[in-house]
Design an enzyme around this catalytic site. Structure first.
Site, PDB file in Angstrom:
ATOM      1  CG  ASN A   9      -4.493  -6.190   9.183  1.00 37.98           C
ATOM      2  OD1 ASN A   9      -5.060  -7.253   9.440  1.00 37.98           O
ATOM      3  ND2 ASN A   9      -3.834  -5.480  10.087  1.00 37.98           N
ATOM      4  CD1 TRP A  10      -9.144  -8.016   4.776  1.00 34.57           C
ATOM      5  CD2 TRP A  10     -10.037 -10.064   4.735  1.00 34.57           C
ATOM      6  NE1 TRP A  10      -9.373  -8.338   3.468  1.00 34.57           N
ATOM      7  CE2 TRP A  10      -9.928  -9.587   3.399  1.00 34.57           C
ATOM      8  CE3 TRP A  10     -10.576 -11.332   4.943  1.00 34.57           C
ATOM      9  CZ2 TRP A  10     -10.327 -10.353   2.292  1.00 34.57           C
ATOM     10  CZ3 TRP A  10     -10.979 -12.091   3.846  1.00 34.57           C
ATOM     11  CH2 TRP A  10     -10.859 -11.607   2.534  1.00 34.57           C
ATOM     12  CE  LYS A  11      -6.383  -3.154  11.397  1.00 36.09           C
ATOM     13  NZ  LYS A  11      -6.362  -1.835  12.004  1.00 36.09           N
ATOM     14  CG  HIS A  97      -1.103  -4.254  13.212  1.00 37.95           C
ATOM     15  ND1 HIS A  97      -1.845  -3.518  14.110  1.00 37.95           N
ATOM     16  CD2 HIS A  97      -1.470  -3.832  11.983  1.00 37.95           C
ATOM     17  CE1 HIS A  97      -2.645  -2.698  13.435  1.00 37.95           C
ATOM     18  NE2 HIS A  97      -2.423  -2.867  12.140  1.00 37.95           N
ATOM     19  CD  GLU A  99      -5.184  -2.925  15.258  1.00 38.80           C
ATOM     20  OE1 GLU A  99      -5.384  -4.042  14.750  1.00 38.80           O
ATOM     21  OE2 GLU A  99      -5.526  -1.851  14.714  1.00 38.80           O
ATOM     22  CD  GLU A 169      -0.293  -0.442   9.630  1.00 42.33           C
ATOM     23  OE1 GLU A 169      -1.106  -0.458   8.721  1.00 42.33           O
ATOM     24  OE2 GLU A 169      -0.384  -1.152  10.644  1.00 42.33           O
ATOM     25  N   GLY A 175      -7.431   3.560  12.001  1.00 41.16           N
ATOM     26  CA  GLY A 175      -8.847   3.457  12.344  1.00 41.16           C
ATOM     27  C   GLY A 175      -9.446   4.745  12.882  1.00 41.16           C
ATOM     28  CB  SER A 215      -7.254   6.689   8.107  1.00 42.46           C
ATOM     29  OG  SER A 215      -7.628   6.370   9.435  1.00 42.46           O
ATOM     30  N   GLY A 236      -6.745  -1.264   6.502  1.00 45.02           N
ATOM     31  CA  GLY A 236      -7.681  -1.917   7.417  1.00 45.02           C
ATOM     32  C   GLY A 236      -9.106  -1.773   6.910  1.00 45.02           C
ATOM     33  N   GLY A 237      -9.829  -0.798   7.442  1.00 46.86           N
ATOM     34  CA  GLY A 237     -11.261  -0.636   7.164  1.00 46.86           C
ATOM     35  C   GLY A 237     -11.634  -0.676   5.690  1.00 46.86           C
TER      36      GLY A 237
HETATM   37  P1  13P Z   1      -7.174   1.444   8.931  1.00 49.64           P
HETATM   38  O1  13P Z   1      -6.959   1.452   7.447  1.00 49.64           O
HETATM   39  O2  13P Z   1      -8.534   0.926   9.323  1.00 49.64           O
HETATM   40  O3  13P Z   1      -6.844   2.755   9.562  1.00 49.64           O
HETATM   41  O4  13P Z   1      -6.159   0.369   9.554  1.00 49.64           O
HETATM   42  C1  13P Z   1      -4.820   0.436   9.171  1.00 49.64           C
HETATM   43  C2  13P Z   1      -4.130  -0.759   9.681  1.00 49.64           C
HETATM   44  O5  13P Z   1      -3.962  -0.934  10.864  1.00 49.64           O
HETATM   45  C3  13P Z   1      -3.671  -1.756   8.703  1.00 49.64           C
HETATM   46  O6  13P Z   1      -2.848  -2.704   9.293  1.00 49.64           O
END
Ligand code: 13P
Length: 252
Positions: A9-11, A97, A99, A169, A175, A215, A236-237
């Site tokens: 997920n590149w956000k 998600h 967010e 999640e 994050g 994470s 994510g990251g």
């Molecule tokens: P991180 O891997 O950066 O913690 O993010 C997870 C995430 O929200 C994937 O959708």
């Protein structure tokens, strides 16, 4: 047999040049792998989807969207419909998600509408949910997860579940560098599979892929992914770098 999935997920990261570069690197590196039962998905931001679709065409790398609107079309400035996604050749959309829930007010009721709209467009859904830290500390995490799944997905019939992927999640792990332990992930994933089995049947529950997100990195993925009910990760990251992302795919 249910699929294993590694989804990045590149956000709201990477411009168009950076997105195509990252996608191209992933395509090249994935070529050398025997993926077996594992799907690889990347999820660029909307404006970069078409370009990423071009560079991943013909490869094993699938492209998905991070969100969509529930309406078919109309006066919804700034929004994207399911049909717009399928017209680009997309097969999958992430919904729910944390967010989106936290910063954009997406409630369970809105998400139920989005789920219906996505399915009506023939899209597969990676449906996200998870508790915040206070809820875990208060020992409410199972209740929270159950109600999030129930409110947005349990109106579906069993057949619709072939297009559902679940993504647990825990918000406190997103994050933050803090991951759920493999045992915490397994405990929750087993619980989720049980409530799906109770509502539908064992077949639906055994066929649904349940991803963990929060994470995940090359150092912890192997142990988390090795758990019986963890079928992959929503990353994510660590998905923003092709070497890290490849290491996660290889963790299976
Ligand atoms: P991180 O891997 O950066 O913690 O993010 C997870 C995430 O929200 C994937 O959708």
């Amino acid at each position: 047999m249910r699929k294993q999935i590694v989804a990045g997920n590149w956000k709201m990261n990477k411009n168009v040049q950076e997105s195509t570069e990252l996608a191209s690197e992933i395509v090249e590196k994935v070529k050398g792998l025997d993926l077996g039962n594992t799907r690889v998905i990347v999820t660029p931001t909307f404006v970069n989807i078409s370009e990423v679709v071009k560079v991943t065409k013909g490869s094993a790398v699938e492209v998905a969207a991070q969100n969509m609107h529930q309406a078919k079309s109309g006066a919804f400035t700034g929004e994207i419909s399911g049909e717009m996604l399928t017209s680009l050749g997309l097969k999958t959309v992430i919904l729910g998600h944390s967010e989106r829930r936290e910063y954009f007010g997406e409630t369970d009721a809105i998400l139920a509408q989005k789920v219906d709209a996505a399915l009506a467009n023939g899209l597969e859904i990676v449906f996200c949910f998870g508790e915040v830290l206070a809820e875990r500390k208060a020992d409410k995490h199972f209740d929270v997860v159950e109600s999030q799944i129930k409110n947005a997905l349990f109106h579906l019939d069993a057949a619709a579940w072939k297009n559902i992927v679940l993504a647990y999640e825990p918000v406190w792990a997103i994050g933050t560098g803090e991951t759920a332990s493999p045992e915490q992930a397994q405990e929750m994933h087993a619980f989720i599979r049980k409530i799906v089995a109770d509502k539908y049947n064992a077949e639906v529950a055994n066929n649904v892929s349940i991803l963990y997100g929060g994470s995940v990195n090359p150092g912890n993925a192997k142990e988390i992914f090795s758990k019986e009910d963890v079928d992959g990760g929503l990353i994510g990251g660590a998905a923003l770098n092709s070497d890290n992302f490849l290491a996660l795919i290889k963790s299976f």
